[in-house]
Design an enzyme around this catalytic site. Sequence first.
Site, mmCIF file in Angstrom:
data_model
loop_
_atom_site.group_PDB
_atom_site.id
_atom_site.type_symbol
_atom_site.label_atom_id
_atom_site.label_comp_id
_atom_site.label_asym_id
_atom_site.label_seq_id
_atom_site.Cartn_x
_atom_site.Cartn_y
_atom_site.Cartn_z
ATOM 1 N N SER A 142 27.065 42.495 20.587
ATOM 2 C CA SER A 142 26.822 43.945 20.598
ATOM 3 C C SER A 142 26.018 44.274 19.346
ATOM 4 O O SER A 142 25.998 43.481 18.389
ATOM 5 C CB SER A 142 28.177 44.669 20.548
ATOM 6 O OG SER A 142 28.020 46.039 20.248
ATOM 7 N N TYR A 155 36.824 45.784 17.231
ATOM 8 C CA TYR A 155 35.631 45.476 18.021
ATOM 9 C C TYR A 155 34.509 44.942 17.119
ATOM 10 O O TYR A 155 33.882 43.929 17.417
ATOM 11 C CB TYR A 155 35.187 46.746 18.756
ATOM 12 C CG TYR A 155 34.099 46.557 19.786
ATOM 13 C CD1 TYR A 155 34.419 46.186 21.097
ATOM 14 C CD2 TYR A 155 32.763 46.770 19.474
ATOM 15 C CE1 TYR A 155 33.428 46.032 22.061
ATOM 16 C CE2 TYR A 155 31.762 46.615 20.426
ATOM 17 C CZ TYR A 155 32.109 46.252 21.729
ATOM 18 O OH TYR A 155 31.111 46.098 22.675
HETATM 19 P P1 NAD Z 1 33.119 46.882 31.613
HETATM 20 O O1 NAD Z 1 34.416 47.523 31.255
HETATM 21 O O2 NAD Z 1 32.248 47.512 32.654
HETATM 22 O O3 NAD Z 1 33.359 45.348 32.063
HETATM 23 C C1 NAD Z 1 34.239 44.519 31.392
HETATM 24 C C2 NAD Z 1 34.558 43.337 32.281
HETATM 25 O O4 NAD Z 1 35.487 42.488 31.585
HETATM 26 C C3 NAD Z 1 35.227 43.726 33.594
HETATM 27 O O5 NAD Z 1 34.783 42.863 34.623
HETATM 28 C C4 NAD Z 1 36.706 43.495 33.308
HETATM 29 O O6 NAD Z 1 37.489 43.249 34.470
HETATM 30 C C5 NAD Z 1 36.599 42.256 32.432
HETATM 31 N N1 NAD Z 1 37.799 42.014 31.637
HETATM 32 C C6 NAD Z 1 38.426 42.826 30.761
HETATM 33 N N2 NAD Z 1 39.512 42.218 30.258
HETATM 34 C C7 NAD Z 1 39.576 40.991 30.833
HETATM 35 C C8 NAD Z 1 40.470 39.896 30.729
HETATM 36 N N3 NAD Z 1 41.546 39.938 29.929
HETATM 37 N N4 NAD Z 1 40.217 38.799 31.472
HETATM 38 C C9 NAD Z 1 39.153 38.736 32.307
HETATM 39 N N5 NAD Z 1 38.270 39.742 32.434
HETATM 40 C C10 NAD Z 1 38.493 40.854 31.714
HETATM 41 O O7 NAD Z 1 32.364 46.714 30.220
HETATM 42 P P2 NAD Z 1 30.850 46.357 29.859
HETATM 43 O O8 NAD Z 1 30.299 47.518 29.141
HETATM 44 O O9 NAD Z 1 30.125 45.800 31.013
HETATM 45 O O10 NAD Z 1 31.122 45.225 28.762
HETATM 46 C C11 NAD Z 1 30.798 43.869 28.941
HETATM 47 C C12 NAD Z 1 30.552 43.233 27.579
HETATM 48 O O11 NAD Z 1 29.416 43.852 26.975
HETATM 49 C C13 NAD Z 1 31.705 43.403 26.602
HETATM 50 O O12 NAD Z 1 31.867 42.217 25.843
HETATM 51 C C14 NAD Z 1 31.236 44.530 25.704
HETATM 52 O O13 NAD Z 1 31.803 44.455 24.423
HETATM 53 C C15 NAD Z 1 29.750 44.262 25.667
HETATM 54 N N6 NAD Z 1 28.926 45.397 25.274
HETATM 55 C C16 NAD Z 1 28.943 46.548 25.992
HETATM 56 C C17 NAD Z 1 28.127 47.604 25.595
HETATM 57 C C18 NAD Z 1 28.050 48.917 26.340
HETATM 58 O O14 NAD Z 1 27.409 49.844 25.836
HETATM 59 N N7 NAD Z 1 28.620 49.031 27.512
HETATM 60 C C19 NAD Z 1 27.328 47.475 24.451
HETATM 61 C C20 NAD Z 1 27.360 46.285 23.743
HETATM 62 C C21 NAD Z 1 28.161 45.256 24.167
#
Ligand code: NAD
Length: 260
Positions: A142, A155
């Site tokens: 991130s 985080y």
């Molecule tokens: P999201 O909530 O849409 O998806 C998260 C996914 O992780 C889901 O499929 C969920 O079921 C799964 N998950 C959560 N806990 C779990 C567990 N214990 N075991 C297995 N699966 C699990 O979130 P997102 O925004 O798509 O995030 C995905 C990644 O991207 C994360 O690592 C997040 O930190 C990172 N990220 C997101 C953003 C943003 O702006 N959305 C920005 C930077 C980084």
Amino acid sequence: MLKDKVAIVTGSTSGIGLGIARELARLRVNLVLNGFGDSGEIEAIRSGIEREHGVRVVYDGADMSKGDAVRRLIAATIETFGCLDILVNNAGIQFTAPVEEFPSAKWHAILDINLSAAFHGIAAAVPQMKKQRWGRIVNIASTHGLVASTHKAAYVAAKHGLIGLTKVVGLETAGSGVTCNAVCPGWVRTPLVEKQISDIAAQRNISQKDAAKALLGEKQPSSEFVSPEQLGGTVAFLCSPAADQITGTAIAVDGGWTAQ
Ligand code: NAD
């Protein structure tokens, strides 16, 4: 180019992980989907990707907060497909609170899922990838792996740690045909961020639309969200021959956030 390769994308039932899985499937990569959610919806996603792209897609609901389960996911994939070419460590959760109020249980859950899961997955996958003399590990970090924001102690610590892990694994696998890189997205409009938009809307008594604008305005100079499709493209690039010499690095996809 990637046809018939095998990829695991953790946390791919939603958001960024699903975008990455879809892009890899479009490039004819066989997939292991992982994550939580409604079983009917997950099956519809799985069979839909299989039908649309003519690849094999299996679902494994391993809990990324449990190291043993992560290692079993890697072993089961190798057993099912006979190889493992691409590991995308993407599953992640968020929780926000000032550090003095941050619940210990949330601290541990975020460290387990956002950092330790990648350690266990990488440790289990590297021997197979080295044996194949080809492997791509992509850690979805991130902007918060590069800079901090308030109220995100766990985080930010986990994501900085994930970039450190990426560097170590990049060094340890250098010259083996395996690369390890991190991708650092800025704001992406997924369920994880939707909650933060709702919090801003409630705190400031403004609409969701204005809250989304405020969220972007504070950090992301482009004033546009990054899309899961764009991140799928970034991962595909890191799996392409053009990226053979890119390892141990962190690529920001953040509309200029970390250029400031
Ligand atoms: P999201 O909530 O849409 O998806 C998260 C996914 O992780 C889901 O499929 C969920 O079921 C799964 N998950 C959560 N806990 C779990 C567990 N214990 N075991 C297995 N699966 C699990 O979130 P997102 O925004 O798509 O995030 C995905 C990644 O991207 C994360 O690592 C997040 O930190 C990172 N990220 C997101 C953003 C943003 O702006 N959305 C920005 C930077 C980084």
